[in-house]
Design a protein around this motif. Sequence first.
Motif, PDB file in Angstrom:
ATOM      1  N   LEU A  23     -17.036 -40.602 -41.040  1.00 12.75           N
ATOM      2  CA  LEU A  23     -18.066 -41.537 -41.483  1.00 12.75           C
ATOM      3  C   LEU A  23     -17.791 -42.044 -42.899  1.00 12.75           C
ATOM      4  CD1 LEU A  23     -21.300 -39.784 -40.133  1.00 12.75           C
ATOM      5  CD2 LEU A  23     -20.232 -41.868 -39.268  1.00 12.75           C
ATOM      6  N   CYS A  24     -17.339 -41.149 -43.780  1.00 15.52           N
ATOM      7  CA  CYS A  24     -17.114 -41.525 -45.185  1.00 15.52           C
ATOM      8  C   CYS A  24     -15.961 -42.504 -45.337  1.00 15.52           C
ATOM      9  CB  CYS A  24     -16.845 -40.277 -46.025  1.00 15.52           C
ATOM     10  SG  CYS A  24     -18.291 -39.215 -46.263  1.00 15.52           S
ATOM     11  N   PHE A  25     -14.872 -42.282 -44.607  1.00 16.99           N
ATOM     12  CA  PHE A  25     -13.667 -43.082 -44.819  1.00 16.99           C
ATOM     13  C   PHE A  25     -13.478 -44.210 -43.806  1.00 16.99           C
ATOM     14  CE2 PHE A  25     -12.651 -39.016 -46.861  1.00 16.99           C
ATOM     15  CZ  PHE A  25     -12.253 -39.459 -48.113  1.00 16.99           C
ATOM     16  N   LEU A  26     -14.182 -44.159 -42.675  1.00 16.48           N
ATOM     17  CA  LEU A  26     -14.013 -45.187 -41.658  1.00 16.48           C
ATOM     18  C   LEU A  26     -15.228 -46.096 -41.519  1.00 16.48           C
ATOM     19  CD1 LEU A  26     -12.230 -43.112 -38.838  1.00 16.48           C
ATOM     20  CD2 LEU A  26     -11.191 -44.566 -40.609  1.00 16.48           C
ATOM     21  N   VAL A  27     -16.410 -45.501 -41.579  1.00 11.22           N
ATOM     22  CA  VAL A  27     -17.621 -46.284 -41.335  1.00 11.22           C
ATOM     23  C   VAL A  27     -18.229 -46.821 -42.619  1.00 11.22           C
ATOM     24  CG1 VAL A  27     -19.940 -46.234 -40.336  1.00 11.22           C
ATOM     25  CG2 VAL A  27     -18.086 -44.930 -39.265  1.00 11.22           C
ATOM     26  N   VAL A  28     -18.329 -45.977 -43.654  1.00 13.43           N
ATOM     27  CA  VAL A  28     -18.989 -46.384 -44.894  1.00 13.43           C
ATOM     28  C   VAL A  28     -18.351 -47.631 -45.518  1.00 13.43           C
ATOM     29  CG1 VAL A  28     -19.454 -45.696 -47.281  1.00 13.43           C
ATOM     30  CG2 VAL A  28     -19.952 -44.117 -45.400  1.00 13.43           C
ATOM     31  N   PRO A  29     -16.999 -47.738 -45.620  1.00 14.41           N
ATOM     32  CA  PRO A  29     -16.427 -48.963 -46.214  1.00 14.41           C
ATOM     33  C   PRO A  29     -16.810 -50.243 -45.490  1.00 14.41           C
ATOM     34  CG  PRO A  29     -14.778 -47.226 -46.096  1.00 14.41           C
ATOM     35  CD  PRO A  29     -15.964 -46.739 -45.318  1.00 14.41           C
ATOM     36  N   ARG A  30     -17.101 -50.153 -44.204  1.00 13.07           N
ATOM     37  CA  ARG A  30     -17.454 -51.341 -43.432  1.00 13.07           C
ATOM     38  C   ARG A  30     -18.916 -51.744 -43.597  1.00 13.07           C
ATOM     39  NH1 ARG A  30     -14.457 -50.062 -37.601  1.00 13.07           N
ATOM     40  NH2 ARG A  30     -12.343 -49.738 -38.466  1.00 13.07           N
ATOM     41  N   VAL A  31     -19.778 -50.775 -43.896  1.00 16.32           N
ATOM     42  CA  VAL A  31     -21.221 -51.065 -43.984  1.00 16.32           C
ATOM     43  C   VAL A  31     -21.740 -50.956 -45.407  1.00 16.32           C
ATOM     44  CG1 VAL A  31     -21.577 -50.247 -41.632  1.00 16.32           C
ATOM     45  CG2 VAL A  31     -21.891 -48.666 -43.544  1.00 16.32           C
ATOM     46  N   TYR A  32     -20.831 -50.804 -46.394  1.00 11.35           N
ATOM     47  CA  TYR A  32     -21.261 -50.581 -47.784  1.00 11.35           C
ATOM     48  C   TYR A  32     -22.137 -51.713 -48.281  1.00 11.35           C
ATOM     49  CZ  TYR A  32     -21.062 -50.051 -52.830  1.00 11.35           C
ATOM     50  OH  TYR A  32     -21.395 -49.936 -54.148  1.00 11.35           O
ATOM     51  N   LYS A  33     -21.734 -52.941 -48.041  1.00  8.48           N
ATOM     52  CA  LYS A  33     -22.492 -54.084 -48.551  1.00  8.48           C
ATOM     53  C   LYS A  33     -23.760 -54.360 -47.752  1.00  8.48           C
ATOM     54  CE  LYS A  33     -18.454 -56.377 -50.538  1.00  8.48           C
ATOM     55  NZ  LYS A  33     -17.643 -57.617 -50.579  1.00  8.48           N
ATOM     56  N   ASN A  34     -23.908 -53.719 -46.601  1.00  9.36           N
ATOM     57  CA  ASN A  34     -25.105 -53.926 -45.783  1.00  9.36           C
ATOM     58  C   ASN A  34     -26.242 -52.963 -46.145  1.00  9.36           C
ATOM     59  OD1 ASN A  34     -23.750 -55.921 -44.326  1.00  9.36           O
ATOM     60  ND2 ASN A  34     -22.922 -54.427 -42.874  1.00  9.36           N
ATOM     61  N   ASN A  35     -25.964 -52.042 -47.075  1.00  3.43           N
ATOM     62  CA  ASN A  35     -26.980 -51.073 -47.509  1.00  3.43           C
ATOM     63  C   ASN A  35     -27.587 -50.306 -46.331  1.00  3.43           C
ATOM     64  OD1 ASN A  35     -26.738 -51.740 -50.260  1.00  3.43           O
ATOM     65  ND2 ASN A  35     -28.109 -53.479 -50.014  1.00  3.43           N
ATOM     66  N   LEU A  36     -26.730 -49.885 -45.407  1.00  2.00           N
ATOM     67  CA  LEU A  36     -27.187 -49.131 -44.242  1.00  2.00           C
ATOM     68  C   LEU A  36     -27.344 -47.664 -44.640  1.00  2.00           C
ATOM     69  CD1 LEU A  36     -27.938 -49.362 -41.282  1.00  2.00           C
ATOM     70  CD2 LEU A  36     -25.556 -48.902 -40.687  1.00  2.00           C
ATOM     71  N   LEU A  37     -28.568 -47.284 -45.004  1.00  2.00           N
ATOM     72  CA  LEU A  37     -28.822 -45.943 -45.535  1.00  2.00           C
ATOM     73  C   LEU A  37     -28.689 -44.863 -44.473  1.00  2.00           C
ATOM     74  CD1 LEU A  37     -31.884 -46.624 -47.867  1.00  2.00           C
ATOM     75  CD2 LEU A  37     -29.475 -46.449 -48.496  1.00  2.00           C
ATOM     76  N   LEU A  38     -28.793 -45.245 -43.208  1.00  2.00           N
ATOM     77  CA  LEU A  38     -28.752 -44.247 -42.149  1.00  2.00           C
ATOM     78  C   LEU A  38     -27.445 -43.456 -42.180  1.00  2.00           C
ATOM     79  CD1 LEU A  38     -30.043 -42.978 -39.660  1.00  2.00           C
ATOM     80  CD2 LEU A  38     -29.022 -44.805 -38.280  1.00  2.00           C
ATOM     81  N   ILE A  39     -26.334 -44.122 -42.490  1.00  2.00           N
ATOM     82  CA  ILE A  39     -25.041 -43.451 -42.525  1.00  2.00           C
ATOM     83  C   ILE A  39     -25.019 -42.391 -43.623  1.00  2.00           C
ATOM     84  CG2 ILE A  39     -22.563 -43.744 -42.789  1.00  2.00           C
ATOM     85  CD1 ILE A  39     -23.670 -44.926 -40.245  1.00  2.00           C
ATOM     86  N   TYR A  40     -25.519 -42.761 -44.803  1.00  2.00           N
ATOM     87  CA  TYR A  40     -25.527 -41.821 -45.925  1.00  2.00           C
ATOM     88  C   TYR A  40     -26.462 -40.640 -45.645  1.00  2.00           C
ATOM     89  CZ  TYR A  40     -23.475 -45.902 -48.189  1.00  2.00           C
ATOM     90  OH  TYR A  40     -22.674 -46.960 -48.496  1.00  2.00           O
ATOM     91  N   LEU A  41     -27.607 -40.910 -45.049  1.00  2.00           N
ATOM     92  CA  LEU A  41     -28.535 -39.842 -44.693  1.00  2.00           C
ATOM     93  C   LEU A  41     -27.929 -38.907 -43.660  1.00  2.00           C
ATOM     94  CD1 LEU A  41     -31.913 -41.819 -44.470  1.00  2.00           C
ATOM     95  CD2 LEU A  41     -31.179 -40.271 -46.285  1.00  2.00           C
ATOM     96  N   LEU A  42     -27.198 -39.484 -42.715  1.00  2.00           N
ATOM     97  CA  LEU A  42     -26.567 -38.680 -41.666  1.00  2.00           C
ATOM     98  C   LEU A  42     -25.522 -37.747 -42.265  1.00  2.00           C
ATOM     99  CD1 LEU A  42     -26.325 -38.093 -38.653  1.00  2.00           C
ATOM    100  CD2 LEU A  42     -24.673 -39.955 -38.479  1.00  2.00           C
ATOM    101  N   VAL A  43     -24.697 -38.270 -43.179  1.00  2.00           N
ATOM    102  CA  VAL A  43     -23.674 -37.440 -43.821  1.00  2.00           C
ATOM    103  C   VAL A  43     -24.316 -36.317 -44.629  1.00  2.00           C
ATOM    104  CG1 VAL A  43     -21.819 -37.416 -45.524  1.00  2.00           C
ATOM    105  CG2 VAL A  43     -21.975 -39.289 -43.877  1.00  2.00           C
ATOM    106  N   CYS A  44     -25.341 -36.655 -45.404  1.00  2.00           N
ATOM    107  CA  CYS A  44     -26.032 -35.637 -46.217  1.00  2.00           C
ATOM    108  C   CYS A  44     -26.644 -34.558 -45.346  1.00  2.00           C
ATOM    109  CB  CYS A  44     -27.099 -36.302 -47.081  1.00  2.00           C
ATOM    110  SG  CYS A  44     -26.467 -37.339 -48.401  1.00  2.00           S
ATOM    111  N   ALA A  45     -27.264 -34.971 -44.243  1.00  2.00           N
ATOM    112  CA  ALA A  45     -27.925 -34.009 -43.358  1.00  2.00           C
ATOM    113  C   ALA A  45     -26.899 -33.086 -42.698  1.00  2.00           C
ATOM    114  CB  ALA A  45     -28.732 -34.751 -42.296  1.00  2.00           C
TER     115      ALA A  45
END
Length: 208
Positions: free
Chosen positions: A181-203
């Motif tokens: 998620l950090c290296f494949l998904v986050v760079p693609r959605v960084y500018k979209n402010n999709l917080l769900l990805i960050y919350l998922l990683v933290c959880a």
Amino acid sequence: VSCDCTAYYNDTIFDIPQDASNSISDWIVGLLLAVSSSLFIGASFIIKKLSLIRLLSQGERAGDGGHGYLSDWMWWAGLTCMAVGEAANFAAYAFVPALLVTPLGALSVVVTAVLASRFLGDNLNLIGKISCLICLLGSTVTVIHAPKERSVDTLDELETLLGTPEWIAYSVLIVVVSLSLCFLVVPRVYKNNLLLIYLLVCAMVGSI
């Protein structure tokens, strides 16, 4: 037949076992540490946000690569507040089971929401209020009805549990998914402010 009733009651009925007394004391200390942790962590977000807002009024935006907040005392105060909260949360695990400490972390969301409404001017609508109420009720129910958890008393026992196939498989799965998620998904959605990805990683990382 005569008997000393006072001595009888003092020695039997009102004699509280030492282990039970210590258990209650540990439970109270752990509960206070967990709650204070949520207060410190929740307040830290507001303090750091106020620092960033003040820097923004001066024309510097952290989201654009600015690092002026590193020289702002308020931002460091917020970071210190968070460190104190995390230390209290870590210490709470020494007194009460993780099953009790972890759900109380949700109180930090309530603290942040209330303080944001007061100091940041955020509008806490009906859904937000209902969510805060659910967090409070959930934490209360957990504290009251938390089941007993298996305790680990020695390092050898901890080492044995960490070496079980179930734990190793779960840890590897969490690490692989989190890195993906950090290296494949986050760079693609960084500018979209999709917080769900960050919350998922933290959880996921926090579950380890």
